[in-house]
Write a protein that holds these residues in place. Structure first.
Motif, mmCIF file in Angstrom:
data_model
loop_
_atom_site.group_PDB
_atom_site.id
_atom_site.type_symbol
_atom_site.label_atom_id
_atom_site.label_comp_id
_atom_site.label_asym_id
_atom_site.label_seq_id
_atom_site.Cartn_x
_atom_site.Cartn_y
_atom_site.Cartn_z
ATOM 1 N N PRO A 295 111.495 48.006 17.968
ATOM 2 C CA PRO A 295 110.284 47.596 18.677
ATOM 3 C C PRO A 295 109.274 46.914 17.755
ATOM 4 C CG PRO A 295 110.156 49.928 18.157
ATOM 5 C CD PRO A 295 111.523 49.466 17.718
ATOM 6 N N SER A 296 108.507 45.992 18.317
ATOM 7 C CA SER A 296 107.377 45.365 17.638
ATOM 8 C C SER A 296 106.233 45.290 18.631
ATOM 9 C CB SER A 296 107.717 43.955 17.149
ATOM 10 O OG SER A 296 108.659 43.984 16.097
ATOM 11 N N ASN A 297 105.006 45.166 18.146
ATOM 12 C CA ASN A 297 103.901 45.096 19.094
ATOM 13 C C ASN A 297 102.696 44.352 18.527
ATOM 14 O OD1 ASN A 297 102.221 47.070 17.589
ATOM 15 N ND2 ASN A 297 103.712 48.581 18.321
ATOM 16 N N TYR A 298 101.864 43.898 19.446
ATOM 17 C CA TYR A 298 100.560 43.321 19.151
ATOM 18 C C TYR A 298 99.531 44.089 19.978
ATOM 19 C CZ TYR A 298 102.211 39.015 16.829
ATOM 20 O OH TYR A 298 102.766 38.104 15.952
ATOM 21 N N LEU A 299 98.444 44.495 19.363
ATOM 22 C CA LEU A 299 97.351 45.121 20.101
ATOM 23 C C LEU A 299 96.224 44.099 20.218
ATOM 24 C CD1 LEU A 299 96.382 47.723 21.458
ATOM 25 C CD2 LEU A 299 95.334 48.380 19.277
ATOM 26 N N ILE A 300 95.759 43.884 21.443
ATOM 27 C CA ILE A 300 94.801 42.815 21.734
ATOM 28 C C ILE A 300 93.552 43.412 22.369
ATOM 29 C CG2 ILE A 300 94.461 40.701 23.084
ATOM 30 C CD1 ILE A 300 97.591 40.417 22.943
#
Length: 326
Positions: A295-300
């Motif tokens: 998994p990878s993620n961006y928090l915006i």
């Protein structure tokens, strides 16, 4: 742009001679490429001994050595020279492995992450930077840089990437970092997210910007990726707790099978938004966001700016709580 010369093909002189203690004659051991996937080679065990004389496609490689049923497995850092594997008086997973620069550094890498949940982010980053600077000739340093590239950003990642010799830069792991460095579309910390459009489970195209909340987690995953599914279990807790306060999750899958994708969503009862072009790693969104692992993620945040990337479960919880205060 970061462009480096290509390494010329090299003749491999690799071999791995090994001893085991409890593998029956006739069983086979396999090398699995942990970067590109696929099986590189196999060797039969006789009298608890085996030998690989593999012609490596790269001078240095990160692989898994395992039995056919994967009941025994261990990660190896191969180098184009004779290596030894000794599990004659130890468990297979605890074998003494010699002959590779990176293999000798495995315990040092473990020390970098020792008590990682008890030290500050600044202290962990300091350890990582020191390890990479002190070991530029080891492929294991490239893996470390690749794993932190999302948090460190292109400029810092490029600074450390230049420290590696040509042979390391041209490895499969090195090329993955290079593709990130050469991609000007990847949103960096503090920058606005890049909008996109993808089909949902019903085949209807949805714009990411129309699905965002006060805080948005852009999550990259796959139904076939066990670490992704493990993180989904933690995300379910966060979503239940913070959805009413403005948290939204938009998950982008690298699946290629619509059946597998939808089945996993329904089986694990994942209530957030799901989109996918069903193009695997080749999807444009994966490319534009520099996603090379799941998994990878961006928090915006509510202004649409990236405030975190590849955050762990604890980091996500802390950042979401802090953002919701504002």
């Amino acid at each position: 742009m970061f462009i480096f010369p290509t390494l010329q093909a090299q003749e491999s002189s690799f071999s791995l001679t090994g001893t085991t203690s409890d593998i029956k004659d006739g069983n086979w051991l396999y090398f699995q490429d942990l970067v590109n996937g696929g099986t590189l080679d196999s060797a039969e065990v006789k009298n608890n001994r085996f030998k690989f004389d593999t012609k490596l496609p790269e001078p240095r490689m990160w692989v898994m050595l395992h039995t056919k049923d994967r009941s025994k497995f261990v990660e190896l850092w191969l180098q184009n020279k004779p290596m030894q594997f000794d599990a004659s008086n130890k468990d297979f997973e605890e074998a003494e492995i010699t002959g590779s620069i990176s293999q000798l550094l495995v315990e040092t890498v473990k020390a970098v992450y020792e008590d990682f949940d008890k030290i500050s982010k600044a202290e962990l980053r300091k350890r990582q930077e020191e390890f990479i600077k002190n070991n530029p000739n080891a492929l294991i340093s490239v893996r470390m840089l690749y794993e932190v590239s999302g948090k460190w950003g292109q400029e810092t990642t490029g600074h450390y990437f230049k420290m590696f010799p040509e042979e390391i830069q041209d490895s499969a792991l090195g090329k993955r970092i290079l593709s990130i460095l050469n991609n000007d579309n990847i949103p960096q910390l503090g920058e606005k997210y890049a909008d996109f459009e993808l089909p949902d489970r019903n085949g209807k195209k949805q714009k990411f910007s129309a699905l965002t909340g006060k805080i948005t987690l852009l999550q990259f995953w796959a139904s076939t990726c066990e670490p992704s599914k493990m993180q989904n279990r933690e995300l379910k807790k966060l979503y239940r707790k913070y959805k009413s306060e403005g948290l939204e999750i938009v998950a982008i899958s690298r699946d290629t099978s619509k059946t597998d994708w939808i089945k996993s969503i329904e089986k694990d009862n994942l209530k957030w938004q799901h989109l996918s072009g069903l193009e695997g790693w080749e999807g444009q969104v994966f490319s534009n966001y520099g996603i090379k692992r799941t998994p990878s993620n961006y928090l915006i945040n509510k202004e649409g700016r990236v405030v975190g990337r590849n955050l762990s479960d604890d980091e996500l919880k802390e950042n979401i709580k802090e953002l919701l205060k504002n």
